[in-house]
Scaffold this motif. Structure first.
Motif, PDB file in Angstrom:
ATOM      1  N   LEU A 100       0.808  -1.214   0.000  1.00 34.19           N
ATOM      2  CA  LEU A 100       0.000   0.000   0.000  1.00 34.19           C
ATOM      3  C   LEU A 100       0.848   1.275   0.000  1.00 34.19           C
ATOM      4  CD1 LEU A 100      -2.868  -0.910   2.515  1.00 34.19           C
ATOM      5  CD2 LEU A 100      -3.019  -0.726   0.028  1.00 34.19           C
ATOM      6  N   ARG A 101       2.142   1.139   0.266  1.00 35.42           N
ATOM      7  CA  ARG A 101       2.969   2.332   0.388  1.00 35.42           C
ATOM      8  C   ARG A 101       3.070   3.116  -0.924  1.00 35.42           C
ATOM      9  NH1 ARG A 101       6.286  -2.081   0.197  1.00 35.42           N
ATOM     10  NH2 ARG A 101       7.984  -2.073  -1.331  1.00 35.42           N
ATOM     11  N   GLY A 117       0.505  -5.883  14.951  1.00 36.75           N
ATOM     12  CA  GLY A 117       1.735  -5.113  14.959  1.00 36.75           C
ATOM     13  C   GLY A 117       1.472  -3.615  14.860  1.00 36.75           C
ATOM     14  N   PRO A 118       2.537  -2.826  14.843  1.00 35.18           N
ATOM     15  CA  PRO A 118       2.395  -1.367  14.801  1.00 35.18           C
ATOM     16  C   PRO A 118       2.127  -0.857  13.393  1.00 35.18           C
ATOM     17  CG  PRO A 118       4.698  -1.952  14.872  1.00 35.18           C
ATOM     18  CD  PRO A 118       3.951  -3.250  14.962  1.00 35.18           C
ATOM     19  N   LEU A 119       1.692   0.365  13.317  1.00 31.32           N
ATOM     20  CA  LEU A 119       1.550   1.030  12.037  1.00 31.32           C
ATOM     21  C   LEU A 119       2.942   1.361  11.498  1.00 31.32           C
ATOM     22  CD1 LEU A 119      -1.368   3.540  12.819  1.00 31.32           C
ATOM     23  CD2 LEU A 119      -1.538   1.330  11.653  1.00 31.32           C
ATOM     24  N   PRO A 120       3.220   1.052  10.227  1.00 32.08           N
ATOM     25  CA  PRO A 120       4.561   1.311   9.693  1.00 32.08           C
ATOM     26  C   PRO A 120       4.838   2.806   9.590  1.00 32.08           C
ATOM     27  CG  PRO A 120       3.091   0.605   7.944  1.00 32.08           C
ATOM     28  CD  PRO A 120       2.331   0.435   9.224  1.00 32.08           C
ATOM     29  N   LEU A 163       3.645   4.897   6.554  1.00 28.29           N
ATOM     30  CA  LEU A 163       2.235   5.259   6.459  1.00 28.29           C
ATOM     31  C   LEU A 163       2.028   6.736   6.780  1.00 28.29           C
ATOM     32  CD1 LEU A 163      -0.607   4.084   5.948  1.00 28.29           C
ATOM     33  CD2 LEU A 163      -0.763   3.605   8.395  1.00 28.29           C
ATOM     34  N   ARG A 164       2.890   7.286   7.649  1.00 28.91           N
ATOM     35  CA  ARG A 164       2.773   8.686   8.025  1.00 28.91           C
ATOM     36  C   ARG A 164       2.997   9.608   6.821  1.00 28.91           C
ATOM     37  NH1 ARG A 164       7.008  10.891  12.324  1.00 28.91           N
ATOM     38  NH2 ARG A 164       6.361   8.941  13.301  1.00 28.91           N
ATOM     39  N   PRO A 206      -1.733   8.268   8.333  1.00 26.35           N
ATOM     40  CA  PRO A 206      -1.468   9.109   7.156  1.00 26.35           C
ATOM     41  C   PRO A 206      -1.684  10.579   7.470  1.00 26.35           C
ATOM     42  CG  PRO A 206      -2.775   7.205   6.541  1.00 26.35           C
ATOM     43  CD  PRO A 206      -2.693   7.175   8.033  1.00 26.35           C
ATOM     44  N   ASN A 207      -0.691  11.399   7.106  1.00 24.39           N
ATOM     45  CA  ASN A 207      -0.735  12.797   7.545  1.00 24.39           C
ATOM     46  C   ASN A 207      -0.147  13.756   6.529  1.00 24.39           C
ATOM     47  OD1 ASN A 207      -1.527  14.609   9.550  1.00 24.39           O
ATOM     48  ND2 ASN A 207       0.561  14.747  10.350  1.00 24.39           N
TER      49      ASN A 207
END
Length: 940
Positions: free
Chosen positions: A473-474, A491-494, A497-498, A521-522
């Motif tokens: 998805l990246r 698991g954590p958000l990669p 994704l930010r 996502p930001n």
């Protein structure tokens, strides 16, 4: 070889020549041609005779009428050719009223196009000038009442050039279509005739067959129900929204030259026939589009395979059953096949793979079973494939990955299984929307895979996504909606994704995601699209505090962070989320006071759920500014103080008020009775004292049903309210709008149960347990006919169980234990179903009868006791009335005499004189009698 320079010069000269021709011979479009003064004045005179509700003719100023709105002129002569004043050109609704229409429009000798749709003609005549437009080819009078316009038919007969006539919604009936009114020879030039939305009924008149030029006929929205004549030259026929019941009356198999037939929204009761007699009248059919949506039942006719010229076939939203016929594979020119929302069963025929020009295939919402045919991979022009909400199973064929023009793939809500890999998407270069949710699929892609497409919408919810957050998805930079809920992601958000652009609709709920929320996502500019964005992160194991980066999401409308392990206080910057409609932070570890800015800045809030945290303090008055709030849930916290009166005075739209399990004290404020739409009132497990307000009987929402819908639209557990029903804590989601409950349990309430509360006929649950209530159970509790759960246990109630309780037909949970009730337990009707559970009556020493072991041999029958009580009461009332009669009679007689004597002196004197005379007479009589008796004795 030619000189390139010379060729270039030739091209330049040719361009200059063409431009010169345009400007010298043709003029500069519409800008160099000015309308004649005569026509300009005619239009201004017309404007003066029109009274419009809005000033749509305000642009009719200046010297050049060709520049006025709704007017088009000939590019060479400047004469007015088109007059578009209909409601559809002005964005409607625009109602125009013509009083005395000036005949000056007759000066527009070259008018070819006239649209007066929506005009109201004053009186019963249509302006005569319409008949003078001998070059008029287009006339639209739709929306005008022509049923009283007796000169209308004559005017139509005076227009020899008319080729397109629109009379939709003109209140015309069969009289208009009679041969005595219409001149068939004049109408023979009409190519397009719109008679939709009128009152034409029965059989279509046969004179249509004589209209040799007619190509398009629209009879939709009438009351036709019988045979439709054959019109050999007709190309398009619209019969939708009529009461046809027999599809054979349409004569589909007799229309050899018809290209478009629309017959949707007809209540056909007879299936389309497969008999050879009906399908052998034409050697070849010209039909290109057939729409029978919202109409058919039964099976799909095999004979449809004979319509080999079909491009568009729509039979959606009907009651079709049985299998899809293999003959559909013969429709080799078909581009659109829509059979959605039926009851079709069996497999998808592999023969559809031969319909190579197919662009859209919609088989959704049926009962189709079996695998997706691999032959569909041969549909190289396919752009949209919808087979969601069926019973399909098996694996997804790899051949689907060869559909290079596919833009939308929707296969959700089936029983598809197996592993989905890169091969399934290898050549889907144009894919924009993918929905494979609610299947048994496993999406397993390598970390290095780069998809050949850029998705805009992706839904893989309720599938299996192993190995953490999907790495592929990246590279998806155009996502507007991403739904990965209940997909076993852990698991954590990669961190990458930010750096993704903000996703308008993001649902990662019901997974095992952990760590911080800082990697959401930001990137990019936050824009409001279509009413606000959604962020659903509930039911994970996110921890740490709410990140300040979330405050950038000023586009958010729906924010759900519930059921995580978030800690700390509310960030003050959340006050920037001014569009927020729903805020759900329940079941976390958040602490501190509820901030005042929620009420000051987030005025759009309708749902506020902060329950099951560690918030403390009092409810701040600023929350009263949330006038649109329908759900306020701050239960299971550490709030204290009294329940504020402003809740009932300001939050009048509340449907749910839940203050469950806090430390509130004082009385239940009567102002809560002002929340007329209240459906759930839960103040259980607090320290409330005093009486139950009698005015609770005025909660109209619990009597008549809800006025404002509570449910916001998410059909899963994202919107829920926790309630104790039938002794168990439950979550209520999609049925919130029909759920009504009052829970005042586990407080220190005293007094009697208000009789008024029994008027709340919509109540499903009533829990008043574990208080100090006394007195009797209200006799008319049987009026609460919707009641399913009733808990009055742990109080000090006395008297007998009312017989009317047996009328509670939906009652499935009852607890009257640990009170001071007495008498026989009623066992009629619904209470008979609860006779096997003695625990609901234990702790009442004087109760007897099943299911308790105490028999009622020493207790009088309950009905007998009631009859005796009523009889004693009646006797007491009779005695009381007897003494009242005596006293009132005595008072009337005594004061009637004494009162007169007090005010009449002369009467008193007469009375006293009369009394003296009577006394004297009696005295003399007695004295004489005594003297005689004495003399008699002496004589003897």
């Amino acid at each position: 070889m030619r000189n390139p320079r010379g060729l270039g010069l030739h091209l330049i000269f040719i361009s200059i020549f063409l431009v010169g021709i345009k400007y010298t011979c043709l003029g500069v479009g519409n800008t160099s041609v000015v309308c004649s003064e005569q026509e300009r004045l005619a239009l201004l005179n017309f404007k003066g005779s029109v009274r419009a509700e809005i000033g749509i003719l305000s642009s009719w100023v200046g010297h050049d009428c060709c520049q006025w709105k709704g007017i088009q002129c000939d590019n060479l002569t400047g004469t007015v050719e088109s007059l578009k004043l209909g409601r559809y050109y002005w964005g409607g609704p625009c109602h125009l009223f013509l009083n005395e229409v000036n005949s000056s429009l007759a000066e527009l000798k070259h008018l070819k196009y006239l649209d007066l749709s929506g005009f109201y003609f004053h009186g019963s005549r249509i302006p005569e000038f319409i008949g003078s437009f001998k070059q008029l080819s287009y006339l639209d009078l739709s929306g005008s009442n022509l049923s009283l316009s007796f000169n209308f038919v004559n005017l139509i007969n005076m227009l020899p050039s008319l080729s397109e006539l629109h009379l939709s919604g003109c209140e015309l009936d069969n009289t208009f279509l009679s041969s005595s009114h219409l001149n068939i020879s004049t109408l023979s030039h009409i190519r397009y005739l719109d008679l939709s939305s009128n009152s034409i009924e029965g059989i279509i008149p046969s004179f249509f067959t004589n209209m040799s030029s007619l190509r398009v006929l629209d009879l939709s929205g009438n009351m036709l129900h019988s045979w439709v004549p054959i019109m050999p030259n007709l190309l398009k026929l619209d019969l939708s929204y009529n009461p046809f019941k027999n599809i054979e009356h349409l004569g589909i198999w007799r229309r050899c030259h018809l290209k478009h037939l629309i017959a949707s929204n007809n209540p056909f009761e007879i299936e389309m026939s497969d008999s050879l007699q009906n399908v052998s009248e034409c050697s070849r059919y010209a039909l290109e589009s057939l729409d029978l949506s919202w109409s058919l039942n039964g099976t799909i006719s095999e004979a449809l395979g004979r319509l080999t010229n079909l491009r568009d076939l729509r039979i959606s939203y009907s009651s079709l059953t049985g299998p899809m016929p293999k003959t559909l594979g013969r429709l080799r020119y078909l581009k659109m096949l829509d059979l959605c929302n039926n009851l079709l069963s069996g497999p998808i025929p592999a023969s559809l793979g031969r319909v190579t020009y197919l662009k859209m295939l919609d088989l959704s919402n049926n009962k189709l079973s079996g695998p997706i045919p691999a032959s569909l991979g041969r549909l190289r022009y396919l752009e949209e494939l919808d087979v969601f909400s069926n019973l399909l199973n098996g694996t997804i064929p790899v051949s689907i990955g060869q559909l290079a023009k596919l833009r939308s793939l929707h296969i959700s809500n089936n029983s598809l299984q197996g592993v989905v890999s890169e091969a399934h998407f290898s050549n889907l270069l144009m894919l924009k929307s993918l929905d494979a949710s609610s299947n048994k699929l496993t999406f397993n892609f390598s970390h290095e895979w780069i998809p050949p497409f850029q998705l805009e919408d992706l839904d893989l919810s309720s599938c299996n996504i192993p190995n953490g957050f999907p790495q592929w998805l990246r590279n998806q930079r155009k996502l507007r909606a991403l739904v990965l809920s209940n997909a076993t992601i852990s698991g954590p958000l990669p961190s990458w994704l930010r750096k993704m652009p903000v996703i308008h609709f993001l649902d990662l709920s019901h997974n095992k995601l952990s760590g911080s929320l800082a990697n959401l996502p930001n990137r990019g500019t936050v824009r409001v699209i279509g009413g606000g964005a959604t962020l659903l992160l509930a039911n994970n194991i996110f921890n740490e505090s709410i990140p300040r980066s979330l405050c950038r999401r000023t586009d958010l409308d729906f924010l759900d962070l519930s059921r995580n392990r978030l800690t700390g206080k509310f960030p003050k910057c959340l006050e920037n989320l001014k569009l927020l409609n729903t805020m759900m932070f329940s079941s976390n570890l958040l602490s501190g006071a509820i901030p005042s800015y929620i009420g000051l800045n987030l005025s759009s809030l309708r749902w506020l759920k902060l329950n099951d945290n560690k918030f403390f303090g009092e409810l701040l008055r600023e929350l009263g500014n949330l006038r649109d709030l329908t759900v306020l849930d701050v239960g299971d916290n550490e709030l204290f103080g009294s329940i504020p009166k402003w809740i009932g005075e300001k939050l009048t739209n509340l449907g749910v008020l839940r203050l469950h399990r806090n430390n509130f004290s004082g009385e239940i404020p009567k102002s809560l009775c002002k929340m007329l739409g209240l459906q759930i009132l839960d103040v259980a497990h607090n320290n409330l004292m005093g009486f139950i307000p009698h005015c609770l009987g005025k909660l109209n929402g619990m009597v008549k049903g809800p006025g404002n819908l509570i449910y916001n639209g998410f059909a899963d557990s994202n919107e829920n309210v926790i309630q104790v029903m039938k002794g168990v804590e439950r979550e209520y989601t999609t049925i919130l709008d029909i759920f009504f409950n009052i829970d005042l349990s586990s407080n220190k309430l005293v007094g009697e149960i208000p009789v008024e509360i029994t008027t709340l006929s919509m109540l499903v649950g009533l829990n008043l347990s574990n208080n100090h209530l006394s007195g009797n159970i209200p006799e008319n509790i049987g009026n609460m006919t919707k009641l399913e759960s009733l808990d009055l246990s742990g109080n000090e109630l006395t008297g007998m169980i009312p017989p009317s309780m047996a009328a509670l037909n939906f009652l499935s949970h009852l607890n009257l234990s640990h009170n001071n009730l007495s008498g026989r337990i009623p066992t009629d009707h619904q209470l008979q179903t609860l006779i096997d559970d003695p625990s609901i009556y234990v702790g009442n020493r004087d109760l007897c009868g099943p299911p308790l072991p105490n028999n009622c041999s020493h207790h009088q029958d309950q009905t007998t006791v009631l009859k005796k009580k009523h009889k004693a009461a009646e006797e007491s009332i009779k005695v009381w009335w007897f003494y009242m009669d005596i006293m009132s009679g005595f008072a009337a007689g005594f004061w009637g005499v004494i009162g007169v004597l007090l005010f009449k002196k002369h009467w008193r004197q007469k009375l006293f004189m009369f009394a003296e005379e009577i006394v004297d007479t009696i005295y003399v009589a007695v004295t004489v009698r005594v003297a005689k008796m004495k003399r008699g004795r002496e004589a003897t």
